[in-house]
Design a protein around this motif. Structure first.
Motif, PDB file in Angstrom:
ATOM      1  N   THR A 123       0.763  -1.154   0.156  1.00 24.47           N
ATOM      2  CA  THR A 123       0.029  -0.067   0.029  1.00 24.47           C
ATOM      3  C   THR A 123       0.838   1.408  -0.123  1.00 24.47           C
ATOM      4  O   THR A 123       0.336   2.345  -0.585  1.00 24.47           O
ATOM      5  N   PHE A 124       2.088   1.227   0.574  1.00 26.42           N
ATOM      6  CA  PHE A 124       3.005   2.307   0.602  1.00 26.42           C
ATOM      7  C   PHE A 124       3.450   2.291  -0.754  1.00 26.42           C
ATOM      8  O   PHE A 124       3.522   3.632  -1.232  1.00 26.42           O
ATOM      9  N   GLY A 125       3.978   1.354  -1.251  1.00 25.86           N
ATOM     10  CA  GLY A 125       4.823   1.355  -2.588  1.00 25.86           C
ATOM     11  C   GLY A 125       3.849   2.020  -3.630  1.00 25.86           C
ATOM     12  O   GLY A 125       4.316   2.619  -4.586  1.00 25.86           O
ATOM     13  N   ARG A 126       2.683   1.621  -3.715  1.00 23.01           N
ATOM     14  CA  ARG A 126       1.860   2.035  -4.852  1.00 23.01           C
ATOM     15  C   ARG A 126       1.129   3.241  -4.496  1.00 23.01           C
ATOM     16  O   ARG A 126       0.650   3.898  -5.641  1.00 23.01           O
ATOM     17  N   SER A 127       1.430   4.111  -3.608  1.00 21.77           N
ATOM     18  CA  SER A 127       0.995   5.398  -3.301  1.00 21.77           C
ATOM     19  C   SER A 127       2.140   6.202  -3.691  1.00 21.77           C
ATOM     20  O   SER A 127       3.000   5.929  -3.632  1.00 21.77           O
ATOM     21  N   SER A 128       1.343   7.601  -4.190  1.00 24.37           N
ATOM     22  CA  SER A 128       2.510   8.254  -4.690  1.00 24.37           C
ATOM     23  C   SER A 128       2.704   9.555  -3.954  1.00 24.37           C
ATOM     24  O   SER A 128       3.500   9.921  -3.762  1.00 24.37           O
ATOM     25  N   THR A 129       1.176  10.005  -3.606  1.00 20.03           N
ATOM     26  CA  THR A 129       1.452  11.382  -2.662  1.00 20.03           C
ATOM     27  C   THR A 129       0.551  10.879  -1.276  1.00 20.03           C
ATOM     28  O   THR A 129      -0.508  10.328  -1.478  1.00 20.03           O
ATOM     29  N   VAL A 130       0.800  11.927  -0.277  1.00 19.10           N
ATOM     30  CA  VAL A 130      -0.079  11.860   0.544  1.00 19.10           C
ATOM     31  C   VAL A 130      -0.245  13.331   1.122  1.00 19.10           C
ATOM     32  O   VAL A 130       0.589  14.214   0.895  1.00 19.10           O
ATOM     33  N   ASN A 131      -1.768  13.485   1.345  1.00 17.22           N
ATOM     34  CA  ASN A 131      -1.948  14.958   2.042  1.00 17.22           C
ATOM     35  C   ASN A 131      -2.537  14.823   3.428  1.00 17.22           C
ATOM     36  O   ASN A 131      -3.482  13.902   3.605  1.00 17.22           O
ATOM     37  N   VAL A 132      -2.089  15.377   4.332  1.00 18.07           N
ATOM     38  CA  VAL A 132      -2.767  15.433   5.585  1.00 18.07           C
ATOM     39  C   VAL A 132      -3.456  16.791   5.996  1.00 18.07           C
ATOM     40  O   VAL A 132      -2.935  17.768   5.804  1.00 18.07           O
ATOM     41  N   MET A 133      -4.718  16.543   6.354  1.00 11.58           N
ATOM     42  CA  MET A 133      -5.524  17.970   6.548  1.00 11.58           C
ATOM     43  C   MET A 133      -5.932  17.964   8.119  1.00 11.58           C
ATOM     44  O   MET A 133      -6.137  16.814   8.688  1.00 11.58           O
ATOM     45  N   VAL A 134      -6.102  19.033   8.508  1.00 12.38           N
ATOM     46  CA  VAL A 134      -6.544  19.311   9.919  1.00 12.38           C
ATOM     47  C   VAL A 134      -7.952  19.992   9.806  1.00 12.38           C
ATOM     48  O   VAL A 134      -8.082  21.166   9.394  1.00 12.38           O
ATOM     49  N   ILE A 135      -8.939  19.467  10.451  1.00 13.59           N
ATOM     50  CA  ILE A 135     -10.181  19.784  10.125  1.00 13.59           C
ATOM     51  C   ILE A 135     -10.849  20.098  11.781  1.00 13.59           C
ATOM     52  O   ILE A 135     -11.019  19.054  12.433  1.00 13.59           O
ATOM     53  N   PRO A 136     -11.038  21.160  12.274  1.00 16.31           N
ATOM     54  CA  PRO A 136     -11.479  21.420  13.807  1.00 16.31           C
ATOM     55  C   PRO A 136     -13.264  20.718  13.738  1.00 16.31           C
ATOM     56  O   PRO A 136     -13.738  20.801  12.898  1.00 16.31           O
ATOM     57  N   LEU A 137     -12.739  20.300  14.923  1.00 15.01           N
ATOM     58  CA  LEU A 137     -14.326  19.588  15.275  1.00 15.01           C
ATOM     59  C   LEU A 137     -15.032  20.124  16.435  1.00 15.01           C
ATOM     60  O   LEU A 137     -14.465  20.647  17.352  1.00 15.01           O
ATOM     61  N   ALA A 138     -16.053  20.592  16.375  1.00 17.33           N
ATOM     62  CA  ALA A 138     -17.184  21.024  17.618  1.00 17.33           C
ATOM     63  C   ALA A 138     -17.038  19.745  18.844  1.00 17.33           C
ATOM     64  O   ALA A 138     -16.847  18.618  18.221  1.00 17.33           O
ATOM     65  N   GLU A 139     -17.176  20.075  20.017  1.00 17.97           N
ATOM     66  CA  GLU A 139     -17.330  18.996  21.188  1.00 17.97           C
ATOM     67  C   GLU A 139     -18.693  18.183  20.688  1.00 17.97           C
ATOM     68  O   GLU A 139     -19.613  18.552  20.183  1.00 17.97           O
ATOM     69  N   GLY A 146     -10.313  17.565  -3.871  1.00 22.41           N
ATOM     70  CA  GLY A 146      -9.047  18.168  -3.235  1.00 22.41           C
ATOM     71  C   GLY A 146      -9.395  18.445  -1.788  1.00 22.41           C
ATOM     72  O   GLY A 146      -9.672  17.232  -1.124  1.00 22.41           O
ATOM     73  N   THR A 147      -8.870  19.331  -1.325  1.00 22.55           N
ATOM     74  CA  THR A 147      -8.998  19.731   0.085  1.00 22.55           C
ATOM     75  C   THR A 147     -10.431  19.553   0.626  1.00 22.55           C
ATOM     76  O   THR A 147     -11.213  19.980   0.021  1.00 22.55           O
ATOM     77  N   LEU A 148     -10.632  18.923   1.854  1.00 21.02           N
ATOM     78  CA  LEU A 148     -11.959  18.640   2.512  1.00 21.02           C
ATOM     79  C   LEU A 148     -12.577  20.081   2.726  1.00 21.02           C
ATOM     80  O   LEU A 148     -11.530  20.965   3.176  1.00 21.02           O
ATOM     81  N   PRO A 149     -13.673  20.416   2.731  1.00 21.59           N
ATOM     82  CA  PRO A 149     -14.010  21.718   3.364  1.00 21.59           C
ATOM     83  C   PRO A 149     -13.700  21.816   4.974  1.00 21.59           C
ATOM     84  O   PRO A 149     -13.570  20.785   5.386  1.00 21.59           O
ATOM     85  N   ASP A 150     -13.735  22.999   5.256  1.00 26.27           N
ATOM     86  CA  ASP A 150     -13.142  23.256   6.796  1.00 26.27           C
ATOM     87  C   ASP A 150     -11.849  22.976   7.244  1.00 26.27           C
ATOM     88  O   ASP A 150     -11.619  23.142   8.423  1.00 26.27           O
ATOM     89  N   THR A 151     -11.014  22.621   6.271  1.00 26.78           N
ATOM     90  CA  THR A 151      -9.723  22.271   6.584  1.00 26.78           C
ATOM     91  C   THR A 151      -8.657  23.648   6.783  1.00 26.78           C
ATOM     92  O   THR A 151      -9.036  24.712   6.340  1.00 26.78           O
ATOM     93  N   VAL A 152      -8.245  23.630   8.247  1.00 26.20           N
ATOM     94  CA  VAL A 152      -7.593  24.922   8.509  1.00 26.20           C
ATOM     95  C   VAL A 152      -5.887  24.604   8.372  1.00 26.20           C
ATOM     96  O   VAL A 152      -5.389  25.683   7.957  1.00 26.20           O
ATOM     97  N   ALA A 175      -9.847  18.226  16.704  1.00 22.91           N
ATOM     98  CA  ALA A 175      -9.745  18.458  15.428  1.00 22.91           C
ATOM     99  C   ALA A 175      -9.622  16.870  15.023  1.00 22.91           C
ATOM    100  O   ALA A 175      -9.189  15.977  15.466  1.00 22.91           O
ATOM    101  N   ALA A 176     -10.130  16.805  13.605  1.00 28.95           N
ATOM    102  CA  ALA A 176      -9.912  15.523  12.895  1.00 28.95           C
ATOM    103  C   ALA A 176      -8.608  15.652  12.013  1.00 28.95           C
ATOM    104  O   ALA A 176      -8.429  16.663  11.288  1.00 28.95           O
ATOM    105  N   PHE A 177      -7.693  14.644  12.003  1.00 36.10           N
ATOM    106  CA  PHE A 177      -6.520  14.591  11.372  1.00 36.10           C
ATOM    107  C   PHE A 177      -6.638  13.505  10.098  1.00 36.10           C
ATOM    108  O   PHE A 177      -6.820  12.485  10.387  1.00 36.10           O
ATOM    109  N   VAL A 178      -6.937  14.207   8.841  1.00 38.38           N
ATOM    110  CA  VAL A 178      -7.400  13.219   7.893  1.00 38.38           C
ATOM    111  C   VAL A 178      -6.301  13.077   6.854  1.00 38.38           C
ATOM    112  O   VAL A 178      -5.696  14.099   6.512  1.00 38.38           O
ATOM    113  N   ALA A 179      -5.955  11.788   6.458  1.00 40.06           N
ATOM    114  CA  ALA A 179      -4.757  11.716   5.458  1.00 40.06           C
ATOM    115  C   ALA A 179      -5.369  11.127   4.342  1.00 40.06           C
ATOM    116  O   ALA A 179      -6.399  10.022   4.513  1.00 40.06           O
ATOM    117  N   VAL A 180      -4.858  11.495   3.042  1.00 36.37           N
ATOM    118  CA  VAL A 180      -5.307  10.639   1.980  1.00 36.37           C
ATOM    119  C   VAL A 180      -4.180  10.431   1.018  1.00 36.37           C
ATOM    120  O   VAL A 180      -3.362  11.480   0.861  1.00 36.37           O
TER     121      VAL A 180
END
Lengths: 173, 290
Positions: free
Chosen positions: A35-51, A69-75, A101-106
């Motif tokens: 899975t690592f080898g077949r991936s080319s790029t990674v984007n890590v996004m930080v999205i604030p969450l309410a309690e 592209g980038t997910l909405p609300d990404t800071v 916050a949610a840390f989302v990687a794609v």
């Protein structure tokens, strides 16, 4: 008395500094070498969450699978960076605001198909200062696209992370 | 004919017929291809008779029969390894041992075997010790997709299909699914998206339906995931309440008041920064299968 004052001043500055800067290690956990080898790029996004929105992570990971592209609300985000940049040098993301916050990687391949996604929730503001061994782990999981693309295909046994990132060429992708 | 002689003759006849019957039963058992044990038992018997050609032939038959447990499969590959070495086919012997050690890395062969028989085994051990991977499987809970993800490492290409039985904790019935073996296989589990954990029994089979990897049993299934994700990190507990022995003397020291004042002021300012605009610098790296 002068020594007392200078010691007090030093302590004061140290206390101030310790209150400002925190560092946290983040690990993108790929399921295996393939899975690592077949991936080319990674984007890590930080999205604030309410309690109370902690459970949004699952839907964010799914949303990321189909987002262009980038997910909405990404800071904050790393942007699409070569997967080998992460493994060889590490990528820094500066000044991520405190709070839940949610840390989302794609992870995408060369055709920009989303191969893996992952999401982890963390409250950076209220948790204690991270120690040396404290890391935030984002477990990546293959998407439908990955399953379809690589069904029945075997990843070369001779490929490992090092070979993939140091001239393994097309055979390790 | 004297009575004593007649009794002896009857006894001999009875014994002879019993022996024939016993042999018939035995031959039926051995010859029956439907019996899971037969070919393997036959191979064992041939090995005891030092008939390596037949040992190899019957062990191969046992392999192709399928339905063997891991333990039986290890023995089959051992018999294949020994008999191939006896036939002078070192390559086939080594291959059999490589597969035997893939299934059970701790497996051994008889230490009394001659070097000719042991050499392919040692080569097979060398093959595995030189590799960083091994025949292995990992099961991950992909909660976002309500699925279990089976990650297979199969360096010598033994796996053919993956069978997974899964259920939510507290339920009885397992849902069963079979997929072709791959380095990453997804099994959707009904209700998993909202579950804290999943119980499963996993079996990876070779092309003949023999078990090469197994995880959990129906009686004791494995579990992946956690019911509670809230793990509170323990506080340091270092309150620094008691300063030093010495009673009131510390309070009289100007150092004490200076340090206390600075710490309190710093803590106040630090708390202000933390709550106002504290931020964290992330350093992002990768790991494989942690």
């Amino acid at each position: 008395m002068r020594r007392t004052r200078s010691a007090a001043l030093t302590s004061f500055i140290l206390v101030l500094l310790s209150g400002c800067a925190q560092e946290l290690g983040v690990e993108l956990d790929f399921p295996n070498v393939a899975t690592f080898g077949r991936s080319s790029t990674v984007n890590v996004m930080v999205i604030p969450l309410a309690e109370g929105e902690e459970r949004q992570c699952a839907s964010l990971a799914q949303e990321a699978e189909f987002a262009i592209g980038t997910l909405p609300d990404t800071v904050e985000e790393t942007g699409a960076r070569e997967v080998c940049e992460f493994s060889q040098f590490g990528i820094n993301l500066k000044a991520v605001p405190s709070g839940l916050a949610a840390f989302v990687a794609v992870a995408r391949d060369e055709s920009s198909d989303v191969l893996l996604t992952g999401c982890t929730v963390r409250d950076l503001g209220t948790e204690e200062s991270p120690g040396d061994e404290d890391v935030l782990q984002i477990s990546l999981f293959p998407t439908e696209a990955y399953d379809t693309k690589f069904e029945g295909m075997t990843y070369p046994a001779s490929c490992d992370v090092e070979r993939r990132c140091t001239g393994g060429g097309a055979t390790c992708r | 004919m004297p009575m004593k002689t007649l009794h002896a003759a009857i006894a001999r006849a009875l014994f002879a017929s019993l022996r024939v019957a016993a042999l018939c039963v035995a031959s039926i058992c051995v010859a029956s291809p439907a019996s899971a044990q037969s070919a393997l038992a036959d191979a064992e018997s041939a090995y005891q008779d030092i008939d390596f050609e037949r040992t190899r032939e019957r062990a191969n038959a046992a392999l192709r029969e399928g339905g063997k447990s891991k333990r039986q499969l290890v023995r089959i590959y051992e018999l294949l390894g020994i008999s191939a070495a006896a036939s002078g086919d070192a390559q086939a012997s080594r291959d059999a041992y490589v597969r035997m050690l893939a299934i059970d890395p701790e497996a051994q062969v008889d230490s009394d075997l001659s070097p000719r028989f042991r050499e392919p085994f040692m080569e097979a051990r060398g093959y595995w010790s030189s590799r960083s991977d091994q025949l292995d499987v990992e099961v991950r809970f992909d909660r976002a997709r309500g699925a279990l993800r089976v990650l297979l490492s199969d360096p010598v290409g033994m796996a053919n299909q993956t069978k997974l039985m899964s259920r939510l904790p507290g339920t009885i019935e397992f849902a069963e699914a079979t997929r072709p073996a791959n380095d990453s296989v997804r099994f959707d589990v009904s209700g998993a998206a909202d579950a804290g954990a999943i119980e499963y029994v996993l079996r990876v089979e070779d092309e003949y339906g023999n078990t090469i990897i197994e995880r959990g049993t129906e009686e004791e299934p494995n579990r992946v995931g956690q019911l509670s994700g809230a793990v509170s990190s323990g506080s340091g507990g270092n309150n620094g309440g008691g300063e030093e022995d010495g009673g009131g003397s510390v309070l009289k020291s100007p150092w004490f008041w200076v340090v206390t004042g600075v710490v309190l002021a710093g803590a106040g300012v630090g708390a202000y920064f933390l709550t106002q605009d504290a931020s964290t610098d992330l350093s992002i790296t990768t790991t494989i299968g942690q």
